[in-house]
Scaffold this motif. Structure first.
Motif, mmCIF file in Angstrom:
data_model
loop_
_atom_site.group_PDB
_atom_site.id
_atom_site.type_symbol
_atom_site.label_atom_id
_atom_site.label_comp_id
_atom_site.label_asym_id
_atom_site.label_seq_id
_atom_site.Cartn_x
_atom_site.Cartn_y
_atom_site.Cartn_z
ATOM 1 N N ILE A 2 31.119 34.472 51.050
ATOM 2 C CA ILE A 2 32.503 34.009 50.973
ATOM 3 C C ILE A 2 33.404 35.141 50.474
ATOM 4 O O ILE A 2 32.929 36.136 49.938
ATOM 5 C CB ILE A 2 32.624 32.808 50.027
ATOM 6 C CG1 ILE A 2 32.241 33.216 48.599
ATOM 7 C CG2 ILE A 2 31.791 31.629 50.510
ATOM 8 C CD1 ILE A 2 32.573 32.211 47.535
ATOM 9 N N ASP A 3 34.697 34.952 50.647
ATOM 10 C CA ASP A 3 35.696 35.784 49.979
ATOM 11 C C ASP A 3 36.366 34.888 48.949
ATOM 12 O O ASP A 3 36.792 33.772 49.267
ATOM 13 C CB ASP A 3 36.740 36.302 50.965
ATOM 14 C CG ASP A 3 36.167 37.284 51.965
ATOM 15 O OD1 ASP A 3 35.084 37.857 51.717
ATOM 16 O OD2 ASP A 3 36.807 37.492 52.999
ATOM 17 N N THR A 48 52.843 37.013 39.161
ATOM 18 C CA THR A 48 51.715 36.360 39.817
ATOM 19 C C THR A 48 50.705 37.432 40.189
ATOM 20 O O THR A 48 51.043 38.390 40.888
ATOM 21 C CB THR A 48 52.158 35.599 41.083
ATOM 22 O OG1 THR A 48 53.151 34.639 40.714
ATOM 23 C CG2 THR A 48 50.981 34.884 41.728
ATOM 24 N N TRP A 49 49.480 37.258 39.700
ATOM 25 C CA TRP A 49 48.398 38.207 39.955
ATOM 26 C C TRP A 49 47.339 37.546 40.828
ATOM 27 O O TRP A 49 47.157 36.326 40.797
ATOM 28 C CB TRP A 49 47.747 38.644 38.663
ATOM 29 C CG TRP A 49 48.571 39.591 37.832
ATOM 30 C CD1 TRP A 49 49.919 39.776 37.875
ATOM 31 C CD2 TRP A 49 48.083 40.461 36.822
ATOM 32 N NE1 TRP A 49 50.290 40.715 36.949
ATOM 33 C CE2 TRP A 49 49.190 41.148 36.288
ATOM 34 C CE3 TRP A 49 46.825 40.705 36.300
ATOM 35 C CZ2 TRP A 49 49.056 42.092 35.266
ATOM 36 C CZ3 TRP A 49 46.695 41.641 35.287
ATOM 37 C CH2 TRP A 49 47.811 42.330 34.780
ATOM 38 N N MET A 50 46.612 38.389 41.548
ATOM 39 C CA MET A 50 45.513 37.903 42.379
ATOM 40 C C MET A 50 44.343 38.866 42.262
ATOM 41 O O MET A 50 44.493 40.071 42.418
ATOM 42 C CB MET A 50 45.929 37.790 43.846
ATOM 43 C CG MET A 50 44.774 37.569 44.758
ATOM 44 S SD MET A 50 44.733 36.172 45.870
ATOM 45 C CE MET A 50 46.262 35.419 45.920
ATOM 46 N N GLU A 51 43.179 38.288 41.982
ATOM 47 C CA GLU A 51 41.921 39.030 42.032
ATOM 48 C C GLU A 51 41.260 38.676 43.359
ATOM 49 O O GLU A 51 41.195 37.505 43.727
ATOM 50 C CB GLU A 51 40.997 38.624 40.889
ATOM 51 C CG GLU A 51 41.559 38.921 39.511
ATOM 52 C CD GLU A 51 40.736 38.291 38.411
ATOM 53 O OE1 GLU A 51 39.494 38.158 38.559
ATOM 54 O OE2 GLU A 51 41.337 37.891 37.392
ATOM 55 N N VAL A 52 40.749 39.692 44.059
ATOM 56 C CA VAL A 52 40.119 39.491 45.356
ATOM 57 C C VAL A 52 38.679 39.995 45.273
ATOM 58 O O VAL A 52 38.448 41.140 44.857
ATOM 59 C CB VAL A 52 40.877 40.248 46.467
ATOM 60 C CG1 VAL A 52 40.215 40.015 47.820
ATOM 61 C CG2 VAL A 52 42.346 39.846 46.490
ATOM 62 N N TYR A 53 37.753 39.134 45.661
ATOM 63 C CA TYR A 53 36.327 39.465 45.662
ATOM 64 C C TYR A 53 35.768 39.170 47.047
ATOM 65 O O TYR A 53 35.394 38.042 47.357
ATOM 66 C CB TYR A 53 35.584 38.644 44.604
ATOM 67 C CG TYR A 53 36.117 38.882 43.214
ATOM 68 C CD1 TYR A 53 35.670 39.948 42.450
ATOM 69 C CD2 TYR A 53 37.101 38.054 42.675
ATOM 70 C CE1 TYR A 53 36.174 40.183 41.182
ATOM 71 C CE2 TYR A 53 37.610 38.279 41.409
ATOM 72 C CZ TYR A 53 37.143 39.348 40.666
ATOM 73 O OH TYR A 53 37.651 39.571 39.413
ATOM 74 N N PRO A 54 35.723 40.201 47.919
ATOM 75 C CA PRO A 54 35.233 39.966 49.273
ATOM 76 C C PRO A 54 33.707 39.940 49.335
ATOM 77 O O PRO A 54 33.027 40.634 48.568
ATOM 78 C CB PRO A 54 35.788 41.156 50.061
ATOM 79 C CG PRO A 54 35.991 42.234 49.045
ATOM 80 C CD PRO A 54 36.262 41.538 47.736
ATOM 81 N N ASP A 55 33.215 39.095 50.225
ATOM 82 C CA ASP A 55 31.792 39.088 50.578
ATOM 83 C C ASP A 55 30.870 38.879 49.379
ATOM 84 O O ASP A 55 29.952 39.656 49.133
ATOM 85 C CB ASP A 55 31.453 40.390 51.307
ATOM 86 C CG ASP A 55 30.238 40.235 52.201
ATOM 87 O OD1 ASP A 55 29.992 39.119 52.693
ATOM 88 O OD2 ASP A 55 29.532 41.246 52.407
#
Length: 93
Positions: A2-3, A48-55
């Motif tokens: 998942i992402d 507004t912050w976003m953490e992204v964790y791909p795969d």
């Protein structure tokens, strides 16, 4: 796989203290693929912050939240951290 996207609000005055905490958290959990983003500007003193964790695998999300609590991230976040899961679209045959 998942992402995972985690977004939340940060008070302007807490941003400089929070960024190194999140970056250390990401370095400890993700192998360099994690991203930290923010919306341009702020509104009512909030970013507004976003953490992204791909795969990542599905067990990653609860591990991330436990690590974030241990790191004290929640003490510098204004409101809840919201997580969203996305998956690849499979092409139609």
């Amino acid at each position: 796989m998942i992402d995972l996207y985690v977004y939340y609000k940060v008070r302007d005055e807490d941003a400089a203290r929070l960024e190194p905490l999140v970056r250390r958290l990401q370095a400890g959990l993700a192998d360099g693929a994690a991203q930290l983003k923010r919306r341009p500007g702020s509104r009512d003193g909030l970013q507004t912050w976003m953490e992204v964790y791909p795969d990542v695998n599905e067990a990653f999300a609860p591990a991330l939240e436990a690590a974030a609590l241990d790191a004290g991230v929640d003490t510098l976040v204004a409101g809840p951290r919201r997580a969203e899961v996305f998956v690849e679209l499979t092409p139609c045959a």
